[in-house]
Motif scaffolding. Structure first.
Motif, PDB file in Angstrom:
ATOM      1  N   THR A  16      -5.296   4.780   7.923  1.00 23.72           N
ATOM      2  CA  THR A  16      -5.658   4.447   7.024  1.00 23.72           C
ATOM      3  C   THR A  16      -5.208   3.219   6.006  1.00 23.72           C
ATOM      4  N   SER A  47      -8.848  -4.721   0.705  1.00 28.39           N
ATOM      5  CA  SER A  47      -8.895  -5.631   0.270  1.00 28.39           C
ATOM      6  C   SER A  47      -8.720  -6.637   0.563  1.00 28.39           C
ATOM      7  N   THR A  75      -2.450   5.268  -5.751  1.00 24.77           N
ATOM      8  CA  THR A  75      -2.924   3.902  -6.359  1.00 24.77           C
ATOM      9  C   THR A  75      -2.579   3.788  -7.569  1.00 24.77           C
ATOM     10  N   PHE A  97       0.750  -1.040   0.218  1.00 24.48           N
ATOM     11  CA  PHE A  97       0.099  -0.146   0.112  1.00 24.48           C
ATOM     12  C   PHE A  97       1.161   1.428   0.254  1.00 24.48           C
ATOM     13  N   ARG A 103      -7.718   0.062   4.604  1.00 24.26           N
ATOM     14  CA  ARG A 103      -7.042  -0.523   2.461  1.00 24.26           C
ATOM     15  C   ARG A 103      -6.936  -1.574   3.099  1.00 24.26           C
TER      16      ARG A 103
END
Length: 172
Positions: free
Chosen positions: A80, A88, A136, A64, A84
């Motif tokens: 964060t 996933s 990203t 990430f 994330r």
């Protein structure tokens, strides 16, 4: 599939620990209960002055990238990252529900992972489009790039394979 809560160890590089003013505890344990429990965090600069935290799984190299935004704290980066990671896990087939019981900042420098992370940072930093530091896009690029540490597999595929293996182990 639900996994039991377990501690998650974030192995900090010196730069990442200094940036977030984190005091790390004793070296990381050698025995994680499952592959999701150990990640390494490094601070990355691009050539245009942007910074980001690169958080990579020790077993799969699944990564990430979280841009450094001020004020940037251990709690904000952890929140964060865990959000994330949860997205996933829920996107996996079958979806995986797991929350760490705690996040422990530790010291640790696994050489193979550091070498792979240095390669990742170089690949992202020195790409032609690096001046558009889109986390990203860079993250997708890294998770689709084969690495020798994981047998020339792609981190995304290795992450999903490990989740499948974990699922089979839990469902027995």
């Amino acid at each position: 599939m639900d996994l039991p809560p377990a501690p998650l160890e974030l192995l900090f590089s010196t730069n990442a620990a200094k940036s977030l003013r984190v005091k790390t505890s004793a070296p990381a344990s050698n025995q994680a209960g499952n592959f999701l429990q150990q990640w390494r965090i490094e601070l990355m600069d691009n050539l245009m002055g942007s910074r980001a935290f690169v958080i990579t799984n020790l077993s799969t190299l699944f990564t990430f990238i979280i841009p450094q935004e001020f004020p940037c704290t251990f709690d904000s980066i952890t929140k964060t990252f865990l959000m994330r990671l949860r997205f996933s896990l829920l996107a996996a087939s079958p979806p995986v529900e797991w929350k760490p019981s705690e996040v422990i900042p530790v010291r640790g420098n696994p050489r193979a992972v550091i070498g792979s992370m240095n390669d990742m940072i170089s690949m992202v930093t020195f790409r032609r489009e690096a001046n558009n530091f889109d986390g990203t896009e860079a993250e997708d690029f890294l998770n689709r790039t084969p690495f020798s540490m994981i047998g020339m597999k792609r981190p995304k595929d290795r992450f999903m394979d490990q989740l499948q293996a974990l699922s089979g182990h839990i469902n027995r």
